[in-house]
Enzyme design. Sequence first.
Site, PDB file in Angstrom:
ATOM      1  N   LYS A 208     -23.329  54.289 -79.264  1.00  0.00           N
ATOM      2  CA  LYS A 208     -22.201  54.645 -80.126  1.00  0.00           C
ATOM      3  C   LYS A 208     -22.478  53.983 -81.469  1.00  0.00           C
ATOM      4  CE  LYS A 208     -17.388  53.931 -81.186  1.00  0.00           C
ATOM      5  NZ  LYS A 208     -16.054  53.458 -80.799  1.00  0.00           N
TER       6      LYS A 208
ATOM      7  N   GLY B  21      -7.769  50.932 -83.605  1.00  0.00           N
ATOM      8  CA  GLY B  21      -6.746  50.002 -83.128  1.00  0.00           C
ATOM      9  C   GLY B  21      -5.363  50.227 -83.697  1.00  0.00           C
TER      10      GLY B  21
ATOM     11  N   ALA C   6     -10.917  56.658 -81.778  1.00  0.00           N
ATOM     12  CA  ALA C   6     -10.082  55.785 -82.602  1.00  0.00           C
ATOM     13  C   ALA C   6      -8.740  56.408 -82.950  1.00  0.00           C
ATOM     14  CB  ALA C   6     -10.772  55.355 -83.881  1.00  0.00           C
ATOM     15  N   GLY C   7      -7.698  55.602 -82.799  1.00  0.00           N
ATOM     16  CA  GLY C   7      -6.364  55.994 -83.239  1.00  0.00           C
ATOM     17  C   GLY C   7      -5.423  56.411 -82.126  1.00  0.00           C
TER      18      GLY C   7
ATOM     19  N   ALA D  94      -9.713  52.807 -76.301  1.00  0.00           N
ATOM     20  CA  ALA D  94      -9.913  51.399 -75.953  1.00  0.00           C
ATOM     21  C   ALA D  94      -8.578  50.666 -76.070  1.00  0.00           C
ATOM     22  CB  ALA D  94     -10.959  50.760 -76.872  1.00  0.00           C
TER      23      ALA D  94
END
Lengths: 68, 270
Positions: B108, B169, B195-196, B217
């Site tokens: 990644k 995040g 992300a987001g 995550a």
Amino acid sequence: MRLLVNGTERQLPAGSTVRDAVAATGADPDERGVAVALDDAVVPRSAWAQTALYEAARVEVLRATAGG
Amino acid sequence: MSKSYGRRRAGEVSDPLIIAGSVLRSRLLLGSGGFHHLDRFEAALAASGADLVTVALRRVEHAPGGLYEAIQRGGARVLPNTAGCYTAREAVHTAHLARAAFETDWLKLEVIGDRRTLLPDAVELLRAARELVAEGFVVLPYTTDDPVLARRLEEAGCAAVMPLGSPIGSGLGIRNPHGIALCREAVTVPLILDAGIGTASDAALAMELGCDAVLAATAISRARDPEAMARALRQAVEAGRTASLAGRIPRLHHAQASTADAGLAGIAGP
């Protein structure tokens, strides 16, 4: 000889190898998922025990951590 | 566990996610970022059903250990990232270390351009992607929701493209759904929303917009109950994927009766 291992100055006996530097960090040299760079060049695990360290070498010992 | 999207033949997963020729059972990728306890991580991994889990590389004094083994125990594969890299040179060096540590060519690729927003640096990202593809890496770049850059990354040989929904995040969801839809049109390689994600509806929306997978995550690791949120995101990804394949109805300005007027019971006048 004096080396910089993960940013910390350490004394290792003459004749020490990359494998010894890994052990000096407290990591188990047989643990999988660990990578080493010697002066910014990656040293494959298969070469750790044969790669001699030298005065003022910079060693980075890394492993997986939570991220991404 | 196999899924049952669409038509399927006996003994065959009918709708697998394929990246660089590898078949993945789950369309939810798990980021290990934000987990501080291995047991909570392992429970979330099991609930997520993820086949791929991102990890970062750090000095051993800063990395408590056990994560790599936990991922393997959970039957998943490690997807190393280059988090914290701000130049192509740093990212390429980290990629070399990751390949040595985890014996995988998958990566990644993150090249950050700004500490406050953690937005990707498009110029350095493309440079690093080209270099790593040439070295034989399977590159999954974290990128902006820019369809032109997405196409450039595909042309550079990336195995997937991973646009952000909003900053890492932040949990702000997908701020520009149109941009994600345009990215979908721009590339043929798998598109992974990265992300987001804040909650399940964000993940479902990503899939409805045509993404092939979602990476989450923080949404999981910082939820009050990470295991339950992992399960929720897995269900949302599955639901969104199925809805995407099913084909949504067009949006109309006015109502369209779903019940026929013909045959309505007669009643005496007003």
